[in-house]
Design an enzyme around this catalytic site. Structure first.
Site, PDB file in Angstrom:
ATOM      1  N   SER A 296      23.629   8.450  -7.456  1.00 16.36           N
ATOM      2  CA  SER A 296      24.281   7.199  -7.083  1.00 16.36           C
ATOM      3  C   SER A 296      24.164   6.960  -5.589  1.00 16.36           C
ATOM      4  O   SER A 296      24.031   7.895  -4.801  1.00 16.36           O
ATOM      5  CB  SER A 296      25.766   7.266  -7.456  1.00 16.36           C
ATOM      6  OG  SER A 296      26.502   6.216  -6.886  1.00 16.36           O
TER       7      SER A 296
ATOM      8  N   TYR B   8      34.444  10.368  -8.719  1.00 15.83           N
ATOM      9  CA  TYR B   8      33.124   9.892  -9.153  1.00 15.83           C
ATOM     10  C   TYR B   8      32.090  10.095  -8.052  1.00 15.83           C
ATOM     11  O   TYR B   8      30.999  10.642  -8.294  1.00 15.83           O
ATOM     12  CB  TYR B   8      33.181   8.419  -9.539  1.00 15.83           C
ATOM     13  CG  TYR B   8      31.821   7.827  -9.794  1.00 15.83           C
ATOM     14  CD1 TYR B   8      31.154   8.087 -10.990  1.00 15.83           C
ATOM     15  CD2 TYR B   8      31.181   7.031  -8.847  1.00 15.83           C
ATOM     16  CE1 TYR B   8      29.893   7.567 -11.230  1.00 15.83           C
ATOM     17  CE2 TYR B   8      29.918   6.508  -9.076  1.00 15.83           C
ATOM     18  CZ  TYR B   8      29.283   6.782 -10.265  1.00 15.83           C
ATOM     19  OH  TYR B   8      28.030   6.271 -10.487  1.00 15.83           O
TER      20      TYR B   8
END
Length: 296
Positions: free
Chosen positions: A163, A176
């Site tokens: 990410s 996350y």
């Protein structure tokens, strides 16, 4: 499997992507989180390049629909496995299922994952732990269980979906972002260890992508307010980077520039700036969706 391989040297990679995909025609790729989002698009693009697919996700109906479509369109052989990889024993069960079919995995796409946006007071600890098991533990187990076979054959490739948030701490979705930093760092370390042994490991660090990620993460409507990339664009860039044996790739020049800027700014400033984007407006607990990626 004879003859099918990813390029084992940078010289091989420079010969062009077409020859690589010709070599990989009729070989097998394992795609996790394949029922929607980036996982579904990975399956589509790999099928269009001639690879056969092991499709893994929780939603069996969507997997079977996708498998039928790819077989009709490309003649793709698909082995479908319904699995919730956040359950500790599931990665091992999936691999035993694959081995029982006599399938050898040439490419592993670790895509399954989800995110959570929320304030600490409203945190669902069970959901956070489930996310860590899926984003971190399942990915790590699949990687380390599959790698010995690749090393024995002297070829293979792993594509890990990380990410843009892997490059910085992100307030209100700290667990996350931390899980994706783990994925990036693990991928880079393995890339260094394995690049001279015929194995390619690449991390794809996408930014905002047009999927259901934010809706299920607890930030409905966030996607519509920000610039984003299509899943087609992200997957195309990811596969291109993999064939070129890149350590990681950040699709989109603006996203890449952001990864440079966060290294220049102070860490306190960087995380403070993240509060402008991810302060939650909804307190509803999210439900994970296989393969739905947004702030990758």
């Amino acid at each position: 499997m004879a003859g099918g391989r990813f390029p084992t040297t940078h010289q091989d990679a420079r010969r062009g992507t077409n020859s690589v995909w010709k070599q990989l025609a009729n070989q097998w790729a394992l795609v996790t989180g394949a029922s929607s989002g980036l996982g579904e698009e990975f399956a589509r693009q790999l099928a269009s390049r001639g690879m056969h697919l092991i499709l893994v996700a929780r939603r069996l109906d969507l997997l079977e629909k996708l498998a039928a479509e790819l077989h009709l369109k490309h003649g793709t052989r698909c082995h479908v496995i319904q699995s919730d990889l956040s359950v500790p024993d599931e990665p091992d069960r999936v691999l035993r299922n694959i081995a029982s079919q006599g399938i050898v995995i040439e490419l592993l796409v670790n895509n399954a994952g989800f995110g959570i946006v929320g304030e600490i007071e409203n945190a669902d600890i069970d959901q956070i732990l489930m996310m860590i098991r899926l984003n971190v533990a399942a990915l790590t187990e699949l990687t380390y269980r599959i790698l010995p076979g690749m090393l024995e054959r002297g070829r293979g490739a792993i594509l890990n979906v990380s990410s843009l948030s892997a490059f910085q701490p992100v307030a209100f979705m700290g667990a996350y972002a931390a899980s994706k930093a783990f994925v990036l760092h693990l991928s880079e370390a393995l890339h260094c260890e394995l690049k001279d042994r015929g194995i390619t490991v690449t991390a794809v660090c996408a930014g905002v992508t047009r999927t259901h990620f934010f809706d299920t993460a607890g930030a409905p409507g966030w996607l519509q307010k920000h610039a984003s990339h299509s899943v087609e664009f992200v997957v195309k860039r990811a596969l291109k980077a993999l064939v070129r044996r890149q350590q990681y790739t950040v699709p989109g020049w603006r996203n890449y520039l952001l990864t440079l800027l966060v290294r220049i700014g102070s860490r306190a400033r960087v995380v403070k700036e993240s509060t402008r984007f991810f302060r939650p407006r909804s307190k509803k607990a999210p439900v994970p969706q296989d393969g739905s990626k947004g702030l990758q």
